[in-house]
Design a protein around this motif. Structure first.
Motif, PDB file in Angstrom:
ATOM      1  N   ASP A   1       0.842  -1.204   0.000  1.00 25.88           N
ATOM      2  CA  ASP A   1       0.000   0.000   0.000  1.00 25.88           C
ATOM      3  C   ASP A   1       0.876   1.253   0.000  1.00 25.88           C
ATOM      4  O   ASP A   1       1.893   1.319   0.679  1.00 25.88           O
ATOM      5  N   LYS A   2       0.398   2.225  -0.778  1.00 30.45           N
ATOM      6  CA  LYS A   2       1.053   3.541  -0.741  1.00 30.45           C
ATOM      7  C   LYS A   2       0.379   4.376   0.352  1.00 30.45           C
ATOM      8  O   LYS A   2      -0.840   4.364   0.467  1.00 30.45           O
ATOM      9  N   VAL A   3       1.182   5.024   1.142  1.00 28.74           N
ATOM     10  CA  VAL A   3       0.610   5.856   2.202  1.00 28.74           C
ATOM     11  C   VAL A   3       1.105   7.294   2.101  1.00 28.74           C
ATOM     12  O   VAL A   3       2.189   7.554   1.573  1.00 28.74           O
ATOM     13  N   THR A   4       0.285   8.199   2.592  1.00 30.75           N
ATOM     14  CA  THR A   4       0.720   9.583   2.745  1.00 30.75           C
ATOM     15  C   THR A   4       0.822   9.845   4.240  1.00 30.75           C
ATOM     16  O   THR A   4       0.470   8.999   5.052  1.00 30.75           O
ATOM     17  N   ALA A   5       1.281  11.039   4.585  1.00 26.85           N
ATOM     18  CA  ALA A   5       1.497  11.361   6.007  1.00 26.85           C
ATOM     19  C   ALA A   5       0.236  11.158   6.841  1.00 26.85           C
ATOM     20  O   ALA A   5       0.304  10.746   7.992  1.00 26.85           O
ATOM     21  N   SER A   6      -0.927  11.426   6.243  1.00 33.21           N
ATOM     22  CA  SER A   6      -2.155  11.386   7.052  1.00 33.21           C
ATOM     23  C   SER A   6      -2.921  10.063   6.935  1.00 33.21           C
ATOM     24  O   SER A   6      -4.001   9.923   7.489  1.00 33.21           O
ATOM     25  N   THR A   7      -2.357   9.081   6.224  1.00 33.28           N
ATOM     26  CA  THR A   7      -3.046   7.797   6.111  1.00 33.28           C
ATOM     27  C   THR A   7      -3.047   7.075   7.455  1.00 33.28           C
ATOM     28  O   THR A   7      -2.007   6.924   8.088  1.00 33.28           O
ATOM     29  N   VAL A   8      -4.242   6.630   7.861  1.00 29.66           N
ATOM     30  CA  VAL A   8      -4.311   5.832   9.096  1.00 29.66           C
ATOM     31  C   VAL A   8      -3.833   4.423   8.760  1.00 29.66           C
ATOM     32  O   VAL A   8      -4.328   3.790   7.828  1.00 29.66           O
ATOM     33  N   VAL A   9      -2.842   3.929   9.510  1.00 27.85           N
ATOM     34  CA  VAL A   9      -2.265   2.622   9.191  1.00 27.85           C
ATOM     35  C   VAL A   9      -2.629   1.528  10.204  1.00 27.85           C
ATOM     36  O   VAL A   9      -2.557   0.343   9.901  1.00 27.85           O
ATOM     37  N   CYS A  10      -3.011   1.948  11.409  1.00 28.26           N
ATOM     38  CA  CYS A  10      -3.369   0.959  12.431  1.00 28.26           C
ATOM     39  C   CYS A  10      -3.928   1.665  13.653  1.00 28.26           C
ATOM     40  O   CYS A  10      -4.004   2.897  13.685  1.00 28.26           O
TER      41      CYS A  10
END
Lengths: 165, 328
Positions: free
Chosen positions: A116-125
């Motif tokens: 998955d590509k994430v940005t700074a504000s992506t909730v990951v867990c």
């Protein structure tokens, strides 16, 4: 990392209820695990490697090298390493002690998967302790290369949760 | 304080009827305006009697939660001074989240709703909220703490809540680690906290508190809610939700200020004293395992220490029940 520091950590760990402790900084990774007998196993690979000027120590070093893309710690510093070595992985670290949840509920899809590509504000867990829930945002941009902890696992303050490239 | 709040406060404190003239003078408005305010209060459910040639007597507060009713009880500096009341909402946590996003959620903001249609429990389990009978609240706090210092706050809140409830109801409240309040083993209140933070700064903590206050036995007839009770069922005098809310606001404000200044240690022994679990055999169920042992106490993080016989474990998550007793 000095041997005294490692000794201190082992001592602290012996007194604590932790079963496992992982610490990572500046290309050094320390992983301590309590066995049934209560003895701790130390593996601190690649410190010597990191000291070699021409090769940046890889951020992620395999404890049990089950993944092929990570360099074998004792392997000679040959050409094939070059590409991997140039990849420095960032990590998303736990801001607090608690339980790691990959999804908002047992039925829900995980917030983030490898690739998955994430940005700074992506909730990951979510990390939860004493019913205080903390949705963890990536804070960095990139692609998730590894999830370093398991769903439901107790994580320490500062423990790396994801590697990001 | 609003004019209505002033009128309610004066009438509440008065031992004899207060004339319209007196009220007009104290509040600083005309007698006609006083009459209009009184009519409006009566419409809101206050029972106010006009005694001929003497003045007004407040016989009963409105059961509705309003800014002016709350202000007439409130003794805090910041907590609940900003109030957002709703008749119904999906969940007060969601509303509080929106207010935060819109920059309308200062420290101490209270969101309170008469009905929650999607009240959330742990792992998104639903939390039944009957209209006008409970207190469904979210408090937004912005403490001067680092993110890793936040977790014990659930226990700090549980303690404050227990103190406030006991003061209003005179009923003994037991804390079940980490976030439930019980009366005689039946769930009466629950706490669910959300932390919003960057790695080095707490932006806000949303403290969701749900309390069963006025429910009757019929409200718990459903097997899904049979493990719960209300404060009114346990208490022998009528409970006013607004008064309870003001007491909670005061205790929360004191507790969170103390936590900011002194950390969790000063709370530990009082917490342990209030939990009937300590010293008992417990069963803890987490996502990954079930463990059994004796609950020894809590540590400085708020984790429950359980002696399994093979060592002491510090539990940060999970559901804990007393072994051998039915989990009601």
């Amino acid at each position: 990392m000095k041997i005294q520091e490692i000794r201190e950590i082992i001592k602290l760990m012996d007194q604590s209820s932790l079963d496992e402790f992982v610490f990572e900084a500046d290309g050094t990774k320390l992983k301590l695990k309590k066995h049934a007998t209560g003895t701790a196993v130390v593996s601190q690979p690649s410190r010597e490697v990191a000291a070699e000027p021409q090769v940046e120590a890889p951020k992620v070093v395999a404890q049990a090298p089950q993944t092929t893309q990570e360099p074998e710690p004792q392997a000679p510093q040959a050409a094939p390493v070059a590409e991997e070595a140039s990849t420095t992985y960032k990590t998303i670290n736990s801001p607090m002690v608690g339980t790691f949840y990959e999804a908002s509920s047992p039925e829900a899809e995980p917030y983030a998967k490898v690739g998955d590509k994430v940005t700074a504000s992506t909730v990951v867990c979510i990390v939860e302790a004493m019913k205080l829930f903390n949705e963890i945002e990536a804070e960095v941009e990139g692609e998730i290369v590894e999830i370093l902890v398991k769903d439901g696992q107790l994580v320490e303050y500062g423990q790396p949760l994801f590697s990001i490239k | 304080m609003s004019n209505k709040a002033k009128i309610v406060t004066i009438l509440k404190q008065a031992t004899e009827p207060v004339s319209g003239e007196q009220l007009a003078e104290t509040v600083g408005v005309s007698r006609t305006m006083i009459w209009k305010y009184i009519q409006s209060l009566i419409e809101e459910g206050y029972r106010i009697e006009a005694v001929k040639k003497k003045g007004y007597v407040l016989q009963e507060m409105s059961s509705k939660i309003s800014q002016h009713a709350l202000e007439s009880y409130l003794k805090t500096n910041t907590f609940a001074r900003n109030l957002h009341t709703l008749d119904s909402c999906s969940s007060t946590q969601k509303v509080a989240n929106e207010l935060i996003l819109n920059g309308q959620a200062p420290h101490g903001l209270l969101v309170v709703s008469d009905l929650q249609t999607e009240g959330k429990g742990r792992l998104n389990r639903p939390w039944a909220s009957t209209e006008g009978k409970g207190l469904w609240t979210t408090w937004v706090v912005r403490p001067d703490l680092l993110p890793h210092e936040a977790p014990p706050i659930t226990l700090v809140v549980a303690l404050a809540l227990a103190v406030a409830i006991e003061r209003v109801t005179s009923v003994k409240v037991d804390i079940k680690w980490p976030n439930d309040l019980l009366i005689d083993g039946y769930k009466t209140a629950g706490i669910l906290t959300e932390l919003q933070a960057t790695p080095d700064k707490i932006e806000a903590i949303l403290i969701g508190i749900g309390i069963n206050v006025l429910q009757t036995a019929e409200d718990f007839a459903d097997p899904l809610t049979a493990r719960a009770t209300s404060l009114q069922l346990a208490c022998d005098h009528p409970i006013n939700r607004t008064e309870l809310l003001a007491e909670i606001a005061l205790e929360l404000e004191k507790a969170i200020e103390k936590y900011e200044l002194q950390g969790f240690r000063p709370f530990m022994s009082e917490w342990e004293k209030r939990s009937s679990m300590i010293g008992e055999k417990v069963t803890a169920t987490t996502v990954r395992e079930t463990i059994q042992g004796i609950a020894l106490g809590i540590n400085e993080h708020g984790a429950l220490l359980v002696d399994t016989g093979e060592g002491v474990r510090a539990l940060f998550s999970g559901d804990v029940t007393l072994s051998g007793k039915l989990d009601r």
